[in-house]
Design a protein around this motif. Structure first.
Motif, PDB file in Angstrom:
ATOM      1  N   MET A  89      -2.609 -18.162 -33.159  1.00 41.31           N
ATOM      2  CA  MET A  89      -3.586 -18.538 -34.151  1.00 41.31           C
ATOM      3  C   MET A  89      -4.400 -19.712 -34.078  1.00 41.31           C
ATOM      4  O   MET A  89      -3.755 -20.568 -33.296  1.00 41.31           O
ATOM      5  CB  MET A  89      -2.835 -18.586 -35.617  1.00 41.31           C
ATOM      6  CG  MET A  89      -1.874 -19.845 -35.659  1.00 41.31           C
ATOM      7  SD  MET A  89      -0.899 -19.890 -37.243  1.00 41.31           S
ATOM      8  CE  MET A  89       0.137 -21.480 -36.666  1.00 41.31           C
TER       9      MET A  89
ATOM     10  N   SER B   9      -4.656 -23.307 -35.468  1.00 45.58           N
ATOM     11  CA  SER B   9      -3.900 -24.248 -36.313  1.00 45.58           C
ATOM     12  C   SER B   9      -4.815 -25.569 -36.351  1.00 45.58           C
ATOM     13  O   SER B   9      -4.605 -26.386 -35.455  1.00 45.58           O
ATOM     14  CB  SER B   9      -2.739 -24.494 -36.154  1.00 45.58           C
ATOM     15  OG  SER B   9      -2.015 -25.300 -36.857  1.00 45.58           O
TER      16      SER B   9
ATOM     17  N   LYS C 151      -2.125 -23.431 -45.592  1.00 51.36           N
ATOM     18  CA  LYS C 151      -0.834 -23.146 -44.994  1.00 51.36           C
ATOM     19  C   LYS C 151      -1.118 -21.740 -44.296  1.00 51.36           C
ATOM     20  O   LYS C 151      -0.220 -21.195 -43.397  1.00 51.36           O
ATOM     21  CB  LYS C 151       0.303 -23.061 -45.593  1.00 51.36           C
ATOM     22  CG  LYS C 151       0.669 -24.556 -46.350  1.00 51.36           C
ATOM     23  CD  LYS C 151       2.085 -24.312 -47.267  1.00 51.36           C
ATOM     24  CE  LYS C 151       2.577 -25.661 -47.690  1.00 51.36           C
ATOM     25  NZ  LYS C 151       3.819 -25.517 -48.625  1.00 51.36           N
TER      26      LYS C 151
ATOM     27  N   PRO D  15      -2.603 -19.091 -41.594  1.00 50.99           N
ATOM     28  CA  PRO D  15      -3.232 -19.061 -40.219  1.00 50.99           C
ATOM     29  C   PRO D  15      -4.958 -18.848 -40.299  1.00 50.99           C
ATOM     30  O   PRO D  15      -5.220 -17.910 -40.887  1.00 50.99           O
ATOM     31  CB  PRO D  15      -2.599 -17.865 -39.734  1.00 50.99           C
ATOM     32  CG  PRO D  15      -1.253 -17.330 -40.319  1.00 50.99           C
ATOM     33  CD  PRO D  15      -1.821 -17.951 -41.792  1.00 50.99           C
ATOM     34  N   GLU D  16      -5.450 -19.856 -39.948  1.00 50.85           N
ATOM     35  CA  GLU D  16      -6.976 -19.896 -39.723  1.00 50.85           C
ATOM     36  C   GLU D  16      -7.498 -18.591 -39.307  1.00 50.85           C
ATOM     37  O   GLU D  16      -8.623 -17.978 -39.717  1.00 50.85           O
ATOM     38  CB  GLU D  16      -7.503 -21.067 -39.072  1.00 50.85           C
ATOM     39  CG  GLU D  16      -7.370 -22.369 -40.144  1.00 50.85           C
ATOM     40  CD  GLU D  16      -6.196 -23.032 -39.858  1.00 50.85           C
ATOM     41  OE1 GLU D  16      -5.323 -22.460 -39.350  1.00 50.85           O
ATOM     42  OE2 GLU D  16      -6.060 -23.844 -40.801  1.00 50.85           O
ATOM     43  N   ARG D  17      -6.974 -18.127 -38.075  1.00 51.92           N
ATOM     44  CA  ARG D  17      -7.502 -16.829 -37.584  1.00 51.92           C
ATOM     45  C   ARG D  17      -7.529 -15.569 -38.500  1.00 51.92           C
ATOM     46  O   ARG D  17      -8.557 -15.137 -38.648  1.00 51.92           O
ATOM     47  CB  ARG D  17      -6.794 -16.560 -36.309  1.00 51.92           C
ATOM     48  CG  ARG D  17      -7.378 -15.271 -35.604  1.00 51.92           C
ATOM     49  CD  ARG D  17      -6.422 -14.909 -34.366  1.00 51.92           C
ATOM     50  NE  ARG D  17      -5.280 -14.349 -34.753  1.00 51.92           N
ATOM     51  CZ  ARG D  17      -4.766 -13.235 -35.008  1.00 51.92           C
ATOM     52  NH1 ARG D  17      -5.633 -12.302 -35.038  1.00 51.92           N
ATOM     53  NH2 ARG D  17      -3.324 -12.997 -35.355  1.00 51.92           N
ATOM     54  N   LYS D  18      -6.333 -15.588 -39.232  1.00 56.16           N
ATOM     55  CA  LYS D  18      -6.459 -14.449 -40.071  1.00 56.16           C
ATOM     56  C   LYS D  18      -7.251 -14.616 -41.295  1.00 56.16           C
ATOM     57  O   LYS D  18      -7.907 -13.658 -41.755  1.00 56.16           O
ATOM     58  CB  LYS D  18      -4.866 -14.296 -40.733  1.00 56.16           C
ATOM     59  CG  LYS D  18      -4.128 -13.731 -39.555  1.00 56.16           C
ATOM     60  CD  LYS D  18      -2.547 -13.715 -40.100  1.00 56.16           C
ATOM     61  CE  LYS D  18      -1.674 -13.006 -38.981  1.00 56.16           C
ATOM     62  NZ  LYS D  18      -0.265 -12.800 -39.282  1.00 56.16           N
TER      63      LYS D  18
ATOM     64  N   ARG E 155      -7.445 -14.567 -30.991  1.00 54.85           N
ATOM     65  CA  ARG E 155      -6.023 -14.497 -30.978  1.00 54.85           C
ATOM     66  C   ARG E 155      -5.517 -15.556 -29.707  1.00 54.85           C
ATOM     67  O   ARG E 155      -6.164 -15.622 -28.792  1.00 54.85           O
ATOM     68  CB  ARG E 155      -5.497 -13.135 -30.613  1.00 54.85           C
ATOM     69  CG  ARG E 155      -4.272 -12.915 -30.507  1.00 54.85           C
ATOM     70  CD  ARG E 155      -3.937 -11.519 -30.295  1.00 54.85           C
ATOM     71  NE  ARG E 155      -4.210 -10.630 -31.528  1.00 54.85           N
ATOM     72  CZ  ARG E 155      -5.092  -9.871 -31.391  1.00 54.85           C
ATOM     73  NH1 ARG E 155      -5.559  -9.520 -30.141  1.00 54.85           N
ATOM     74  NH2 ARG E 155      -5.322  -8.930 -32.532  1.00 54.85           N
TER      75      ARG E 155
ATOM     76  N   ALA F  32      -4.974 -22.064 -30.025  1.00 57.08           N
ATOM     77  CA  ALA F  32      -4.410 -22.899 -31.100  1.00 57.08           C
ATOM     78  C   ALA F  32      -4.698 -24.475 -30.533  1.00 57.08           C
ATOM     79  O   ALA F  32      -4.577 -24.931 -29.713  1.00 57.08           O
ATOM     80  CB  ALA F  32      -3.090 -22.693 -31.327  1.00 57.08           C
TER      81      ALA F  32
END
Length: 422
Positions: free
Chosen positions: A1, A3, A289, A291-294, A404, A407
């Motif tokens: 992810m 972060s 809090k 995950p930035e990707r999601k 994906r 990080a």
């Protein structure tokens, strides 16, 4: 992810606003955004009055795309070469040029003396420094706070855009268009730059490599290649912006056609988006809090669902509610993206990379608008919205795959200037 460095999330909005200089710049930015928001509603309505024999979708496409063309050329020149314009000077140049020309266009429109070519050419020239100036505002504001205040500073810029550009501005533009000539909104937009101009003239930002225009050894493209995360995010944002653009062309036609609304109706719909975006921007800190990707991928998918709902809009109130939800979903996107990018850049890398990054992502606007006009003309209003939604949905899998595993660990320094981000 992805972060973002944990320290970047510790400051509150209020702590950033306690700095009077930052507050002054943010106030000028907010007032300017109100003016920009007013012409979101007024420009399409003015275009529909003066387009003549030019098909309405193509005329709206040309008018909406004009402010991006020369602005993109200048931004790419800065990002791809060693040319540097001090951010403060960029803000001043944008305020003077855009303010003067927009006011002139507004006066011509109010006198019913404006034509479509004059409007397009005027917007083309007026916006030369717009993109660089907008990037400069972010550079100056975030340079005036420590790294741990960046997310809050970016969030405040996003809140300003949500409240002023999409909540207050379009409603103002709709009201002005309903009771007066839509051209008055152009005059208001020009005047709205005065406060930002005054703040930029008075305030002296910190003299670091990112804000003072000193020679920077590497171009933005070279730095982008060295830090893959920034390039991958650029591709995602470019696609997201590109597939959104047909909405801007289709929405005024949807209001005037199937929804049987007027300029005020269009303003209310954009205000619905703005109110949702304002709430979303204010709540951005609560998502720290996740995950930035999601989070970013979820925003893209959520926006696609919103556009799908617009294709079956039966009334103006329905469209207002749908755009409200859209604003709520979209609001965290920009603060999270820019904070993620800034977290992996050294101070002297900020201007070339952010200018190139902003230009690249914003380049989607004129391309999307140029393609969106013929698209809506060919498949109709609802058809254009449907294509926009389906293309945005198709962006979700590559976005998830591309982000994906990349990080920025909390244990790493605030910037990565010499190695790839992992």
């Amino acid at each position: 992810m992805i972060s973002v460095v944990e320290e970047n999330r510790t400051w509150s909005y209020w702590r950033v606003l306690r700095d009077g200089k930052v507050s002054a710049l943010l106030a000028g930015d907010a007032v300017t955004n109100v003016g920009d928001g007013a012409i979101i509603t007024a420009l399409p309505l003015l275009t529909l009055r003066i387009h003549g024999d030019v098909p309405a979708p193509l005329a709206i496409s040309a008018v909406e795309a004009a402010p991006y063309v020369l602005a993109t050329v200048l931004a790419f020149t800065i990002g791809l070469t060693r040319l540097r314009i001090p951010p403060r000077a960029s803000i001043i140049a944008d305020c003077v040029l855009r303010g003067g020309l927009l006011a002139g266009l507004g006066l011509l429109a109010m006198a019913d003396a404006i034509t479509l070519p004059v409007l397009v050419c005027g917007l083309l020239v007026a916006s030369v420094f717009r993109m660089v100036g907008m990037s400069a505002r972010r550079l100056v504001v975030t340079a005036m706070v420590p790294p741990e205040g960046r997310l809050a500073a970016n969030g405040l810029l996003g809140t300003s855009t949500s409240l002023a550009t999409y909540a207050i501005g379009p409603l103002v533009g709709g009201i002005l268009a309903a009771v007066r000539n839509p051209g008055i909104a152009l005059l208001v937009d020009g005047a709205s730059l005065i406060l930002l101009l005054a703040a930029a003239v008075v305030i002296r930002p910190p003299t670091t490599g990112s804000v003072d225009g000193e020679t920077i050894p590497a171009s933005g493209l070279r730095i982008l290649r060295r830090i893959p995360l920034t390039a991958r995010l650029l591709v995602v944002v470019f696609g997201f912006n590109l597939f959104y653009m047909p909405v801007e062309i289709a929405l005024p036609l949807l209001v005037r056609g199937p929804l049987r609304g007027d300029g005020l109706s269009l303003g209310l719909i954009w205000t619905g988006f703005g109110v949702g975006a304002l709430i979303g921007a204010m709540l951005t800190g609560l998502l720290r809090k996740l995950p930035e990707r999601k989070l970013l991928v979820s925003i893209i998918a959520g926006w696609a669902a919103v556009v799908l709902l617009l294709t079956i809009a039966p009334s103006v109130p329905y469209a207002v509610v749908v755009l409200f939800v859209g604003g709520l979903i979209y609001a965290p996107f920009t603060p999270v993206v820019y904070t993620a990018v800034q977290a992996v850049l050294a101070p002297d890398e900020q201007q070339p990379v952010l200018t190139l990054w902003t230009a690249g992502s914003t380049l989607a606007a004129p391309i999307g608008l140029a393609l969106g006009g013929p698209l809506v003309q060919g498949v109709g209003t609802q058809g254009g919205l449907l294509v926009s939604a389906l293309l945005t949905i198709a962006l979700v899998p590559p976005a998830a795959a591309g982000l994906r595993g990349h990080a920025v660990r909390a244990s790493e320094p605030d910037h990565v200037g010499t190695a790839d981000t992992r």
